[in-house]
Write a protein that holds these residues in place. Structure first.
Motif, PDB file in Angstrom:
ATOM      1  N   UNK A   1       0.815  -1.140   0.059  1.00 52.66           N
ATOM      2  CA  UNK A   1      -0.096   0.097   0.035  1.00 52.66           C
ATOM      3  C   UNK A   1       0.827   1.373   0.039  1.00 52.66           C
ATOM      4  N   UNK A   2       1.702   1.262   0.986  1.00 56.19           N
ATOM      5  CA  UNK A   2       2.426   2.709   1.092  1.00 56.19           C
ATOM      6  C   UNK A   2       3.503   2.633  -0.092  1.00 56.19           C
TER       7      UNK A   2
ATOM      8  N   UNK B   1       5.226   4.913  -5.047  1.00 57.30           N
ATOM      9  CA  UNK B   1       5.701   4.730  -6.457  1.00 57.30           C
ATOM     10  C   UNK B   1       4.951   5.410  -7.519  1.00 57.30           C
ATOM     11  N   UNK B   2       3.518   4.761  -7.327  1.00 57.50           N
ATOM     12  CA  UNK B   2       2.395   5.159  -8.603  1.00 57.50           C
ATOM     13  C   UNK B   2       2.181   6.656  -8.249  1.00 57.50           C
ATOM     14  N   UNK B   3       2.160   7.287  -7.122  1.00 55.07           N
ATOM     15  CA  UNK B   3       1.832   8.706  -7.115  1.00 55.07           C
ATOM     16  C   UNK B   3       2.918   9.386  -7.751  1.00 55.07           C
TER      17      UNK B   3
ATOM     18  N   UNK C   1      14.592   1.163   2.250  1.00 56.35           N
ATOM     19  CA  UNK C   1      15.263   0.970   1.106  1.00 56.35           C
ATOM     20  C   UNK C   1      14.539   0.695   0.014  1.00 56.35           C
ATOM     21  N   UNK C   2      13.441  -0.212   0.035  1.00 60.74           N
ATOM     22  CA  UNK C   2      12.327  -0.441  -0.951  1.00 60.74           C
ATOM     23  C   UNK C   2      11.773   0.760  -1.420  1.00 60.74           C
ATOM     24  N   UNK C   3      11.317   1.564  -0.063  1.00 61.49           N
ATOM     25  CA  UNK C   3      10.765   2.643  -0.441  1.00 61.49           C
ATOM     26  C   UNK C   3      11.215   3.847  -1.357  1.00 61.49           C
TER      27      UNK C   3
ATOM     28  N   UNK D   1      -3.976   4.009  -2.758  1.00 65.24           N
ATOM     29  CA  UNK D   1      -3.353   2.843  -2.184  1.00 65.24           C
ATOM     30  C   UNK D   1      -2.887   3.508  -1.113  1.00 65.24           C
ATOM     31  N   UNK D   2      -2.436   4.963  -0.952  1.00 70.65           N
ATOM     32  CA  UNK D   2      -1.768   5.642   0.008  1.00 70.65           C
ATOM     33  C   UNK D   2      -3.043   5.797   1.004  1.00 70.65           C
ATOM     34  N   UNK D   3      -4.223   6.342   0.634  1.00 64.18           N
ATOM     35  CA  UNK D   3      -5.383   6.426   1.719  1.00 64.18           C
ATOM     36  C   UNK D   3      -5.755   5.126   2.036  1.00 64.18           C
TER      37      UNK D   3
END
Length: 465
Positions: free
Chosen positions: A196-197, A202-204, A359-361, A442-444
């Motif tokens: 989600x985060x 990434x999408x945003x 790191x992934x973020x 997804x973030x929401x």
């Protein structure tokens, strides 16, 4: 030889001019021969002098060569030690100095000092959390460096093992201390955070940078990973349903036995997935990624910054430091929960995963902004797949070996949260496109999950042994 010839000629008696006049002509012929012999003797003397000169020069040249060789040996030894020192400093600079997040490294020793001085658990937990964050990022970097030398198969296994090494180490420490719910909830939180985060961010960001179009990714790989995540949900769902419907054949035993059997099946499924990804269908996972790397990346990105032995040594060092700080982190989590007036569930599901997913973020956002969405998807969804299909069943097996009752019963609230999350993400990925609105949704969703765990009290937390 030359000296003996000269001595023999010098021993002959000299004749006067009168004596030479009294001799017949035949004797004059002998005199001419003597003159020739005297000329030969002078020639021989010159030859011997040249030979002595050559021998002297040769001796001096030999001494000079010996001196030069000794000097070159000294220079060679100096260059070896000098090169070694340069290599060590270059390695330290690459690992410790080239990333700004390493400014958080001093918080690691600060956590140990705070624990030794009996400072409040909240400070120890915070310092440990900040100190582990750059180490988690460096573990991902070092694993990437090793993959340059090991090839795709071993590299995939290394990514499976060390890609989420921070979560693995924290989970094993918590499991050894009998904190089973912390293990379950921290692993669950890592899955939720990645799906989600991390993916939402990434999408945003990718959608904002490339707002003129919808970004695309390989839909086939997304479908495979979604199927694996649904299989993981099924593995977690049945032990929970069996427990809460009170339909166990042997109360307290069937649930644990089912969890251990299911964990072994999930590990087999994940091993098959690695064979599918790396051996039988590498084009499905590699073509899009490699093509985008070649189009948008520079050649310098594909070159290792460390040698094989340097990467292995640093990987061992960083893993040891993560293990060292994990003990302080796990021991302080309950005290920090009391100091901060926050539930252990919220800290395990929401706060702890932020460390391992740092790191992934960062990498997922970076690749999305470069329009390399396949890599971002592999980082976020691939990491979730590793945790759900490898790390969770692996912890069950490790708990089995330790004699700890670690099972797949994550409780109904946590299992329902995971199930809904997997469904939402699967629907988002089914078209093979992304934009900033999908990322925002997804973030929401993650914000809703965070709020839910903030007000959630885990009654089973006190039952851990």
């Amino acid at each position: 030889m030359c000296k003996g010839m000269i001595d023999s000629w010098e021993g002959l008696p000299a004749k006067s001019s009168v004596q030479m006049a009294d001799v017949p002509e035949s004797t004059h012929a002998n005199g001419d021969r003597n003159q020739y012999e005297m000329v030969d003797m002078a020639y021989v003397e010159n030859e011997c002098e040249d030979e002595r000169l050559v021998r002297t020069v040769a001796n001096k040249a030999h001494k000079l060569k010996s001196t030069v060789d000794a000097s070159l040996d000294d220079v060679h030894h100096c260059s070896i030690f000098g090169g070694l020192r340069c290599s060590v400093w270059r390695s330290i600079a690459v690992v410790l100095l080239h990333n700004k997040i390493n400014l958080l490294l001093p918080f690691g020793p600060a956590a140990a000092i705070a624990a030794a001085c009996n400072v409040k658990h909240g400070w120890v937990f915070l310092f440990s959390l900040l100190g582990i964050t750059p180490l988690a990022e460096r573990l991902g970097f070092l694993t990437e460096q090793l993959s340059f030398y090991t090839g795709p198969t071993v590299g995939g296994l290394l990514n499976a093992t060390f890609g989420n090494a921070t979560e693995m180490i924290i989970s094993i420490y918590a499991l050894r201390n009998g904190m089973i719910r912390v293990v379950q909830q921290s692993l669950l939180g890592s899955i939720l955070s990645n799906m989600l985060l991390v993916l939402g961010t990434a999408f945003l960001t990718g959608g904002i940078v490339h707002n003129k179009k919808d970004q695309t990714f390989n839909k086939a790989t997304a479908v495979v990973n979604s199927g694996l995540l649904l299989m993981a949900v099924m593995g977690l769902l049945f032990p929970a349903v069996l427990h809460f419907t009170h339909t166990e054949l042997h109360t307290g035993q069937s649930e644990l036995a089912l969890s251990r059997f299911t964990s072994c099946v999930m590990l087999v499924a994940y091993a098959s997935y690695l064979v599918f990804q790396l051996k039988s269908h590498p084009d499905l996972y590699g073509c899009g990624t490699e093509g985008e790397r070649n189009d948008g990346g520079s050649e310098e990105d594909d070159l290792p910054e460390l040698t094989l032995w340097e990467a292995m040594l640093w990987l061992a060092i960083v893993t040891a430091f993560v293990s060292f700080l994990s003990s302080y982190l796990v021991n302080a989590i309950e005290g920090a929960s009391e100091n901060w007036k926050v539930s252990v569930s919220f800290m395990s599901v929401i706060i702890l995963p932020l460390v391992g997913n740092a790191a992934e973020h960062a990498s997922a956002v970076m690749f999305a902004m470069k329009d390399k969405l396949d890599i971002s998807l592999g980082v976020a969804i691939g990491s979730s797949t590793q945790i759900s299909m490898f790390m969770i069943p692996f912890c069950v097996v490790v708990g089995w070996i330790m004699g700890k009752p670690m099972d797949l019963n994550f409780q109904l609230f946590e299992t329902a949260t995971l199930f809904i999350t997997v469904l939402v993400v699967a629907f988002m990925l089914q078209e093979g496109t992304s934009n900033y609105f999908k990322g925002l949704m997804l973030m929401l969703c993650y914000l809703i999950v965070s709020a839910s765990f903030f007000v959630h009290i885990d009654h089973k937390m006190g039952d851990d042994v």
